[in-house]
Design an enzyme around this catalytic site. Structure first.
Site, short mmCIF file in Angstrom:
data_model
loop_
_atom_site.label_atom_id
_atom_site.label_comp_id
_atom_site.label_asym_id
_atom_site.label_seq_id
_atom_site.Cartn_x
_atom_site.Cartn_y
_atom_site.Cartn_z
N GLY A 1 42.99 34.32 33.12
CA GLY A 1 41.82 34.01 33.93
C GLY A 1 40.79 33.38 33.00
N ARG B 1 45.70 28.25 24.68
CA ARG B 1 46.13 27.79 26.01
C ARG B 1 45.38 26.49 26.32
NH1 ARG B 1 46.53 31.90 30.90
NH2 ARG B 1 47.74 30.18 31.77
N ASP C 1 39.73 26.89 36.65
CA ASP C 1 39.98 26.99 35.22
C ASP C 1 39.28 25.87 34.46
OD1 ASP C 1 42.24 29.19 34.90
OD2 ASP C 1 42.48 28.12 36.77
N ASN D 1 42.85 24.63 39.17
CA ASN D 1 43.02 26.06 39.42
C ASN D 1 44.52 26.32 39.52
OD1 ASN D 1 41.71 28.66 39.93
ND2 ASN D 1 42.58 28.52 41.97
N LYS D 2 44.88 27.58 39.66
CA LYS D 2 46.28 27.98 39.72
C LYS D 2 47.09 27.07 40.65
CE LYS D 2 47.94 30.18 37.82
NZ LYS D 2 48.34 31.37 37.13
#
Ligand code: MRU
Length: 362
Positions: A50, A87, A242, A252-253
């Protein structure tokens, strides 16, 4: 707040303790992070995940790197860079490391005092995130109230994708913050929870958070959203982000884009909730330029869960000889976004509105 948050906190030796998000909802355990290597591992293997929390852990990671470097500034800079690269998509990671490095470079302190200063800066970053999520909660709940008044509905149905609650950003979350606030205001709220593949963060994390808070919710398979929207079963979609580019395009995801398309087709408001630390003002075109993480194919080929004896196991669900492709994120173009829900209020998803509202940060 002083270093004590729901998903991460400092122990008596000022090591970082985090909730292990890999094993929720079946186990509630913590992991202690004492140095740079453990920081990087926790971010890479998704003990913490997250955007917001990744940034917070990275901030504390730079403090731990300083503790470990014994005054060797070159080593500290090298370790901070390793954390920064752990990441690729969530920009809070780079933002937090850069802010810690700015503190370092502006400081004329050495050794112990410098370590203390970096610890204080990491706490400050997390404290500021807390305040931002509190504001997002208020603005978001105001929108919910307004829609309910206009449409005279008793129960408000929200669809959220993935997890953007307090596990993802201290201490109320982004997408879930307005939901928690709406519940506090006495609004009847029901949440459709998805991201049931590839990481199951809706199923595993959001459902866990919502049940702890007593919020009514239903887990759905990712493909169900469109059908629900078409059948008037969703009043609003809110997701986290994100990384949001200067033009409002929002990463985003994976799967968020499809929800946004469906919301647009059915005239349903689609909001992205984010703190200003999730903006990437240097990326002008998000669809073109936001880097998208490609994760291990095993996240697609295997699933983890509890068997009928209560044992946690991993199951293979795709034959070994078939390859799989696993993009972690997608980018929702700004034109599909009703508004960006930020700590400064709702901002239109376009370059002019973002530049005006966040002029001092650009
Ligand atoms: O891969 P993750 O779990 O780190 O992905 C991030 C997310 O959980 C989501 O995309 C979330 O909606 C935004 S994080 C505030």
């Amino acid at each position: 707040m002083q270093g004590q948050y729901k998903a991460l906190w400092l122990d008596k030796d000022n090591n970082l303790e985090v909730l292990d998000q890999r094993v929720l909802p079946f186990e509630e355990t913590t992991v202690t992070i004492t140095n740079t290597q453990e920081t990087i591992e926790a971010i890479k293997n998704m003990t913490v995940r997250g955007a917001g929390i990744i940034g917070n852990v990275a901030g504390f990671g730079v403090y731990l790197a300083c503790r470990e470097s014994n005054g060797d500034i070159e080593k500290l800079i090298y370790l901070a860079e390793q954390i920064r690269e752990s990441r690729p998509t969530a920009v809070n990671l780079m933002w937090a490391v850069d802010r810690m490095m700015e503190t370092l470079l502006n400081s004329d302190l050495h050794d112990l005092e410098l370590t203390q200063e970096l610890l204080e800066e990491a706490i400050k970053i997390a404290d500021e995130d807390c305040m931002r999520t509190e504001k997002i909660a208020q603005y978001g709940a105001d929108i919910i109230e307004e829609i309910m008044l206009n449409r005279e509905i008793d129960t408000f149905d929200i669809l959220t994708h993935c997890n953007a609650g307090w596990l993802a950003i201290v201490d109320s979350g982004t997408a879930l913050a307005p939901i928690y606030e709406a519940k506090k205001r006495g609004i009847n709220i029901h949440v459709w929870v998805d991201e049931t593949r590839p990481r199951n963060q809706g199923a595993n994390l959001t459902a866990w958070e919502l049940s702890k808070a007593g919020v009514e919710h239903t887990v759905i398979a990712d493909n169900t959203g469109g059908h629900l929207m078409q059948n008037h079963m969703v009043d609003m979609v809110i997701t986290g982000a994100d990384r949001v580019a200067r033009n409002g395009d929002s990463a985003n995801k994976i799967g968020t884009y499809l929800k946004a398309l469906s919301a647009k087709d059915n005239n349903i408001p689609f909001y992205i909730a984010l703190p200003s630390s999730t903006f990437d003002f240097t990326t002008l075109d998000g669809v073109r330029d936001i880097p998208i993480e490609i994760r291990s194919e095993n996240e697609v080929k295997y699933m983890r869960g509890m068997d009928s004896d209560g044992e946690i196991k991993e199951f293979q669900i795709v034959q070994s000889q078939s390859p799989a492709l696993n993009y972690g994120f997608d980018v929702t173009p700004a034109r599909l976004i009703t508004g960006l829900l930020t700590e400064r209020g709702v901002c239109d998803a376009n370059v002019d509105a973002i530049s005006e509202m966040f002029e001092d940060l650009i």
